[in-house]
Enzyme design. Structure first.
Site, PDB file in Angstrom:
ATOM      1  CG  LEU A 132      -2.141  -0.859   1.168  1.00 32.00           C
ATOM      2  CD1 LEU A 132      -2.835  -0.902   2.512  1.00 32.00           C
ATOM      3  CD2 LEU A 132      -3.088  -0.345   0.106  1.00 32.00           C
ATOM      4  N   GLY A 133       2.031   1.157   0.417  1.00 32.81           N
ATOM      5  CA  GLY A 133       2.837   2.381   0.447  1.00 32.81           C
ATOM      6  C   GLY A 133       3.966   2.259   1.449  1.00 32.81           C
ATOM      7  CE  LYS A 134      10.939   1.933   1.516  1.00 28.49           C
ATOM      8  NZ  LYS A 134      11.871   1.370   0.530  1.00 28.49           N
ATOM      9  N   GLY A 135       6.250   4.635   4.062  1.00 30.71           N
ATOM     10  CA  GLY A 135       6.440   5.925   4.706  1.00 30.71           C
ATOM     11  C   GLY A 135       7.848   5.993   5.257  1.00 30.71           C
ATOM     12  CG  PHE A 137       7.047   4.988  11.522  1.00 31.32           C
ATOM     13  CD1 PHE A 137       7.879   4.969  12.608  1.00 31.32           C
ATOM     14  CD2 PHE A 137       5.760   4.481  11.644  1.00 31.32           C
ATOM     15  CE1 PHE A 137       7.430   4.464  13.798  1.00 31.32           C
ATOM     16  CE2 PHE A 137       5.318   3.975  12.832  1.00 31.32           C
ATOM     17  CZ  PHE A 137       6.161   3.962  13.919  1.00 31.32           C
ATOM     18  CB  VAL A 140       1.187   0.405   4.865  1.00 29.38           C
ATOM     19  CG1 VAL A 140      -0.209  -0.032   5.282  1.00 29.38           C
ATOM     20  CG2 VAL A 140       1.731   1.415   5.872  1.00 29.38           C
ATOM     21  CE  LYS A 160       2.653   3.421  10.398  1.00 25.88           C
ATOM     22  NZ  LYS A 160       1.923   4.622  10.759  1.00 25.88           N
ATOM     23  CG  ASP A 258       2.764  14.322  10.127  1.00 23.89           C
ATOM     24  OD1 ASP A 258       2.900  15.405   9.508  1.00 23.89           O
ATOM     25  OD2 ASP A 258       3.256  13.260   9.727  1.00 23.89           O
TER      26      ASP A 258
HETATM   27  N1  LIG Z   1      -5.490   1.663   7.330  1.00 28.94           N
HETATM   28  C1  LIG Z   1      -5.012   1.854   6.104  1.00 28.94           C
HETATM   29  N2  LIG Z   1      -5.726   1.480   5.022  1.00 28.94           N
HETATM   30  C2  LIG Z   1      -5.239   1.677   3.769  1.00 28.94           C
HETATM   31  N3  LIG Z   1      -4.053   2.234   3.491  1.00 28.94           N
HETATM   32  C3  LIG Z   1      -3.280   2.621   4.508  1.00 28.94           C
HETATM   33  C4  LIG Z   1      -3.711   2.446   5.881  1.00 28.94           C
HETATM   34  N4  LIG Z   1      -2.753   2.929   6.688  1.00 28.94           N
HETATM   35  C5  LIG Z   1      -1.776   3.378   5.876  1.00 28.94           C
HETATM   36  N5  LIG Z   1      -2.074   3.192   4.567  1.00 28.94           N
HETATM   37  C6  LIG Z   1      -1.237   3.553   3.394  1.00 28.94           C
HETATM   38  O1  LIG Z   1       0.123   3.485   3.727  1.00 28.94           O
HETATM   39  C7  LIG Z   1       0.752   4.786   3.605  1.00 28.94           C
HETATM   40  C8  LIG Z   1       1.772   4.962   4.728  1.00 28.94           C
HETATM   41  O2  LIG Z   1       1.093   4.907   5.986  1.00 28.94           O
HETATM   42  P1  LIG Z   1       1.511   5.806   7.223  1.00 28.94           P
HETATM   43  O3  LIG Z   1       1.411   7.246   6.805  1.00 28.94           O
HETATM   44  O4  LIG Z   1       0.715   5.409   8.406  1.00 28.94           O
HETATM   45  O5  LIG Z   1       3.014   5.333   7.376  1.00 28.94           O
HETATM   46  P2  LIG Z   1       4.275   6.127   7.870  1.00 28.94           P
HETATM   47  O6  LIG Z   1       5.480   5.306   7.620  1.00 28.94           O
HETATM   48  O7  LIG Z   1       4.037   6.543   9.274  1.00 28.94           O
HETATM   49  O8  LIG Z   1       4.244   7.344   6.864  1.00 28.94           O
HETATM   50  P3  LIG Z   1       4.887   8.792   6.980  1.00 28.94           P
HETATM   51  O9  LIG Z   1       6.247   8.741   6.413  1.00 28.94           O
HETATM   52  O10 LIG Z   1       3.950   9.616   6.107  1.00 28.94           O
HETATM   53  O11 LIG Z   1       4.828   9.204   8.393  1.00 28.94           O
HETATM   54  C9  LIG Z   1      -0.423   5.783   3.644  1.00 28.94           C
HETATM   55  O12 LIG Z   1      -0.175   6.973   2.932  1.00 28.94           O
HETATM   56  C10 LIG Z   1      -1.531   4.981   2.989  1.00 28.94           C
HETATM   57  O13 LIG Z   1      -1.458   5.104   1.590  1.00 28.94           O
END
Ligand SMILES: Nc1ncnc2c1ncn2[C@@H]1O[C@H](COP(=O)(O)OP(=O)(O)OP(=O)(O)O)[C@@H](O)[C@H]1O
Length: 450
Positions: A132-135, A137, A140, A160, A258
């Site tokens: 779903l994506g990479k943040g 942290f 996901v 996550k 945030d």
């Molecule tokens: N509950 C969810 N359902 C669907 N997609 C999700 C969910 N939680 C996170 N995602 C996807 O994963 C991505 C990263 O999630 P999140 O922002 O929580 O991670 P992070 O590593 O903390 O990111 P960041 O670097 O922005 O702080 C989100 O932008 C979203 O696209």
């Protein structure tokens, strides 16, 4: 009267709803603001790294009471939902033993878990089927529940998988702890904050299991209102839900720290939103002066100036976010904290001298005469150049930015709604945090009440 979003509120992009205004923005008459569609959140990664600090975590093994809803979560926005509710004792998610992280073999060089589609996690309870994506942290993944609670089998969840580094692991535990507190404070799931189901550990990575949602609001704007924004009714429905989320945060004394379109996810139908990514959240008492808290474009002035802050910092971010939803443009696209302050004063006028006096970094930005020391990059040499700027009145206020020049063409009702939207934004964006509107006040503001 409360505003319950209906699918019709979200069905129209602004072009169909208000062509004249959309055209203005498309032609750049919306000002010199940059398009939200051009913004790449990954550019802020370096500041993000600085923000996520080692945080104290207390996860107790005590039992707590969890109320279980048995009806449709998407019915949240309707007041007349009927539900059968039962209270069950649930063990708090126990903190997996803290690893003194050397990267495990399943992580890449930065500690991200290397995802394998089809892999089963947590002893076969979940099966990963997409990324779903990479943040900054974590990465996901979307997974399906294969076993466990029979009511859950077949359900999709978002997991996550936190980077395998000690500071990230601790931050993940803190995020989980805050999410659990929020869940307890909202047993009926009416406050629009993403639900954390549970957590487990997989090959040294902390894994947080969330309800599954769809796109984030940055993507919604890109898709349905690129450069022109969403229609005012959709913005109103989203605003209502965001203020409900903030009212719960305020009640529990938690700062999200945030809030931005990327951290707000919607359901498949786009009718319901949830505030996500509590990775920077903290108790309001943890308010050490730190000038990089919150992503820069959404960062409140008190953070930049080094004035003690409180939960009203989230109201500022909501103001920036709502503006962006409606216009498709970033309100304060500053390249630095210095530029951010200049853009804020261009919109809202000068800071009061009391606030500057209280500010830890007041003398970094203002000289003894109260002039702002603006720093910009020289276009030829690339060097920083300092220029003293005397701000008295705002040069272009919200009304000038938002009201289309063709506003005469708007229907009366539309015009009224837009004016009350501008009034609400103005109150969210008070430079002095003590004067900013509270979530409770926002929920009864004419724009939200309709
Ligand atoms: N509950 C969810 N359902 C669907 N997609 C999700 C969910 N939680 C996170 N995602 C996807 O994963 C991505 C990263 O999630 P999140 O922002 O929580 O991670 P992070 O590593 O903390 O990111 P960041 O670097 O922005 O702080 C989100 O932008 C979203 O696209």
């Amino acid at each position: 009267m409360s505003v319950s979003p209906t699918p019709a509120d979200f069905s129209l992009g602004k072009i169909e709803q208000d062509e004249a205004q959309a055209q203005n923005f498309a032609e750049g008459q919306g000002g010199d603001q940059i398009s939200a569609a051009d913004y790449d959140p990954s550019l802020d990664r370096r500041e993000d790294e600085q923000r996520r600090v080692n945080a104290p975590v207390v996860v107790s093994d005590e039992e707590y009471e969890e109320e279980e809803d048995i009806d449709d979560m998407f019915a949240v926005a309707t007041s007349e939902r009927k539900k059968v509710r039962k209270v069950k004792k649930v063990a708090k998610p126990s903190a997996p033993a803290l690893i003194a992280t050397n990267l495990d073999s399943a992580a890449d060089s930065e500690g991200y878990y290397s995802i394998i589609l089809g892999e089963q996690l947590d002893g076969g309870r979940y099966q990963v089927f997409s990324s779903l994506g990479k943040g900054m942290f974590a990465n996901v993944v979307r997974a399906r529940v294969l076993q466990g609670d029979p009511n859950e089998t077949g359900k999709e969840v978002a997991i996550k998988i936190v980077r395998c580094q000690e500071s990230m692991y601790k931050a993940g535990l803190k995020e989980a702890q805050i999410l659990m507190k929020l869940k307890q404070g909202d047993p009926e799931d009416k406050k629009h904050i993403v639900r954390l189901d549970r957590m487990f550990e997989h090959r040294g990575h902390l894994c947080l299991v969330f309800e599954n949602l769809s796109m984030n609001l940055r993507d919604v704007v890109k898709r349905f209102g690129k450069d022109v924004g969403l229609n005012i009714r959709a913005v109103r429905a989203y605003a209502h839900q965001l203020f409900l989320a903030l009212s719960l945060l305020r009640k529990l004394n938690i700062m999200h720290a945030d809030i931005k379109p990327d951290n707000i996810l919607v359901n498949e139908q786009k009718t319901l939103l949830k505030l996500c990514d509590l990775g920077s959240a903290s108790d309001a008492s943890e308010n050490d002066i730190t000038p990089y808290l919150v992503s820069r474009f959404y960062r409140a002035p008190e953070i930049i100036l080094g004035v003690p802050y409180d939960p009203s910092l989230d109201i500022w971010s909501i103001g920036c976010t709502l503006y962006e939803l409606y216009t498709g443009k970033i309100l304060f696209p500053g390249r630095s904290n210095n530029q951010m302050l200049l853009l804020m004063m261009e919109l809202k006028g000068r800071f009061n001298s009391k606030m500057i006096k209280k500010a830890k970094f007041g003398d970094v930005y203002f000289d003894e005469m109260g002039a702002f020391q603006s720093v910009d990059i020289d276009k030829v040499t690339g060097a920083d150049v300092m220029k003293k700027v005397h701000i008295s009145k705002p040069s272009r206020d919200l009304r000038a930015r938002i009201m289309p020049s063709a506003s005469a063409k708007l229907k009366d009702e539309e015009n009224k709604m837009l004016l009350s939207f501008i009034d609400l934004l103005d109150k969210c964006l008070a430079l002095d945090p003590a004067r900013r509107i509270t979530p409770r006040e926002a929920l009864v503001h004419p724009f939200i009440r309709g």
